[in-house]
Write a protein that holds these residues in place. Structure first.
Motif, PDB file in Angstrom:
ATOM      1  N   ALA A 184       0.838  -1.203   0.000  1.00 38.96           N
ATOM      2  CA  ALA A 184       0.000   0.000   0.000  1.00 38.96           C
ATOM      3  C   ALA A 184       0.874   1.255   0.000  1.00 38.96           C
ATOM      4  O   ALA A 184       0.581   2.229  -0.706  1.00 38.96           O
ATOM      5  N   MET A 185       1.970   1.223   0.766  1.00 34.76           N
ATOM      6  CA  MET A 185       2.899   2.373   0.767  1.00 34.76           C
ATOM      7  C   MET A 185       3.422   2.620  -0.647  1.00 34.76           C
ATOM      8  O   MET A 185       3.471   3.764  -1.111  1.00 34.76           O
ATOM      9  N   ALA A 186       3.856   1.535  -1.306  1.00 33.56           N
ATOM     10  CA  ALA A 186       4.429   1.662  -2.645  1.00 33.56           C
ATOM     11  C   ALA A 186       3.381   2.163  -3.644  1.00 33.56           C
ATOM     12  O   ALA A 186       3.656   3.061  -4.455  1.00 33.56           O
ATOM     13  N   LEU A 210       9.988  -1.253  -5.208  1.00 43.51           N
ATOM     14  CA  LEU A 210       9.465  -2.061  -4.104  1.00 43.51           C
ATOM     15  C   LEU A 210      10.348  -3.288  -3.955  1.00 43.51           C
ATOM     16  O   LEU A 210      10.460  -4.104  -4.868  1.00 43.51           O
ATOM     17  N   ILE A 211      11.009  -3.406  -2.805  1.00 48.80           N
ATOM     18  CA  ILE A 211      11.818  -4.581  -2.514  1.00 48.80           C
ATOM     19  C   ILE A 211      10.907  -5.535  -1.747  1.00 48.80           C
ATOM     20  O   ILE A 211      10.565  -5.271  -0.583  1.00 48.80           O
ATOM     21  N   ILE A 257      11.524   3.521   2.828  1.00 52.10           N
ATOM     22  CA  ILE A 257      10.472   3.173   3.784  1.00 52.10           C
ATOM     23  C   ILE A 257      10.583   1.678   4.053  1.00 52.10           C
ATOM     24  O   ILE A 257      10.299   0.849   3.190  1.00 52.10           O
ATOM     25  N   MET A 258      11.038   1.339   5.256  1.00 51.19           N
ATOM     26  CA  MET A 258      11.285  -0.073   5.595  1.00 51.19           C
ATOM     27  C   MET A 258      10.053  -0.678   6.264  1.00 51.19           C
ATOM     28  O   MET A 258       9.971  -0.777   7.486  1.00 51.19           O
ATOM     29  N   ALA A 259       9.107  -1.097   5.429  1.00 47.75           N
ATOM     30  CA  ALA A 259       7.900  -1.735   5.964  1.00 47.75           C
ATOM     31  C   ALA A 259       8.063  -3.245   6.084  1.00 47.75           C
ATOM     32  O   ALA A 259       7.185  -3.924   6.617  1.00 47.75           O
ATOM     33  N   LEU A 280      -4.970   4.342   3.407  1.00 48.43           N
ATOM     34  CA  LEU A 280      -5.157   5.596   4.142  1.00 48.43           C
ATOM     35  C   LEU A 280      -3.971   5.830   5.081  1.00 48.43           C
ATOM     36  O   LEU A 280      -3.423   6.936   5.149  1.00 48.43           O
ATOM     37  N   LEU A 281      -3.542   4.782   5.765  1.00 46.02           N
ATOM     38  CA  LEU A 281      -2.381   4.901   6.659  1.00 46.02           C
ATOM     39  C   LEU A 281      -1.148   5.290   5.842  1.00 46.02           C
ATOM     40  O   LEU A 281      -0.354   6.142   6.246  1.00 46.02           O
ATOM     41  N   ALA A 282      -1.020   4.694   4.658  1.00 48.21           N
ATOM     42  CA  ALA A 282       0.112   5.022   3.778  1.00 48.21           C
ATOM     43  C   ALA A 282       0.102   6.509   3.438  1.00 48.21           C
ATOM     44  O   ALA A 282       1.141   7.175   3.448  1.00 48.21           O
ATOM     45  N   SER A 283      -1.079   7.045   3.137  1.00 44.71           N
ATOM     46  CA  SER A 283      -1.197   8.469   2.812  1.00 44.71           C
ATOM     47  C   SER A 283      -0.760   9.354   3.970  1.00 44.71           C
ATOM     48  O   SER A 283      -0.076  10.363   3.769  1.00 44.71           O
ATOM     49  N   ARG A 284      -1.153   8.972   5.180  1.00 39.00           N
ATOM     50  CA  ARG A 284      -0.775   9.772   6.350  1.00 39.00           C
ATOM     51  C   ARG A 284       0.749   9.751   6.533  1.00 39.00           C
ATOM     52  O   ARG A 284       1.360  10.764   6.873  1.00 39.00           O
TER      53      ARG A 284
END
Ligand code: CTP
Ligand code: CA
Length: 232
Positions: A43-45, A57-58, A97-99, A218-222
């Motif tokens: 979602a972040m990517a 995206l890794i 961003i290390m998710a 939504l969390l990714a957007s924030r």
């Protein structure tokens, strides 16, 4: 969120996102793994790309997620491979961003053939620590190798006798030295393998923001809203 409703504030930015869990082999058919689904990192990517970023995206192991549109996906298996890929793609990036749920340990010995029951069966697995990819990025930046790269970590925490989720998370942010730490409370069916997420966003500048319960997009957007001002 509909992508046409999103700002294009990451246009021209290069963002590296890690997602999913690593797998540490024991033998040709077995591994040590974890329950990360990869959903939050994907979602972040996806949202970063929708906001105009050029995203790599890794991806470790996921629950079989569709690759996000317009995102370069690099598949890896082990923590070591993830570290190599993150380091390679971080050069010249604006943010990492290390998710991913990176395995903290790997088996010392990887058997070339399947481990069998019988006379030579093992009764324990010796482990060694994997390198901390996030801490390595922070150190490389300190050493002046990564320019003004912004670094975001994720932490899944539970409360225990030493403190609650936020107490652990504040200590982790200080220890890791990243710019932002996205904190999810785990346990009781929270965060892992589910579509919704909530938690806190802690900044190295001491700011703390609660992330309302909602979709992982939504969390990714924030998170990306908070990242914007940190970009050089
Ligand atoms: N991380 C990493 N490399 C590792 C372990 C973790 O880059 N070998 C990153 C994760 O991707 C995440 C952040 O560090 O962004 C925090 O991971 P977490 O497992 O919560 O932190 P640890 O330092 O491993 O602490 P713990 O002992 O609580 O697992
Ligand atoms: Ca860990």
């Amino acid at each position: 969120e509909r992508s046409d409703a999103l700002p294009r504030d990451l246009e021209g930015r290069r963002v590296v996102v890690s997602a999913g869990g690593t797998r540490e082999p024991l033998d040709p058919v077995r591994f040590l793994g974890n329950r990360s689904s990869g959903k939050q990192g994907y979602a972040m990517a996806r949202v970063a790309a929708q906001r105009g970023a050029q995203v790599t995206l890794i991806a470790g192991n996921t629950i079989g997620l569709e690759p996000p549109a317009a995102v370069e996906v690099v598949h890896v298996t082990t923590a070591e491979q993830m570290g190599t890929a993150v380091d390679k793609h971080s050069a010249g990036a604006d943010a990492v961003i290390m998710a991913a749920a990176v395995a903290d340990f790997r088996p010392v010995n990887v058997a070339a053939a399947k481990i069998k029951k019988g006379a030579h069966e093992p009764n324990s697995i010796e482990l060694t620590k994997n390198r901390d990819i996030l801490a390595g990025l922070v150190q490389a930046r300190r050493d002046g190798q990564l320019g003004g790269l912004a670094i975001v970590g994720f932490a899944a925490e539970t409360g225990d006798e030493h403190g609650d989720v936020l107490t652990h998370a504040r200590a982790k942010l200080a220890r890791k030295g990243c710019d932002l730490l996205v904190v999810n409370a785990v346990g009781d069916g929270k965060a892992f393998e589910v579509d919704n997420n909530d938690g806190w966003l802690l900044g190295a500048d001491g700011t703390e923001q609660s992330l309302d319960h909602g979709s992982k997009a939504l969390l990714a957007s924030r998170v990306l809203d908070a990242l914007g001002p940190l970009l050089r």
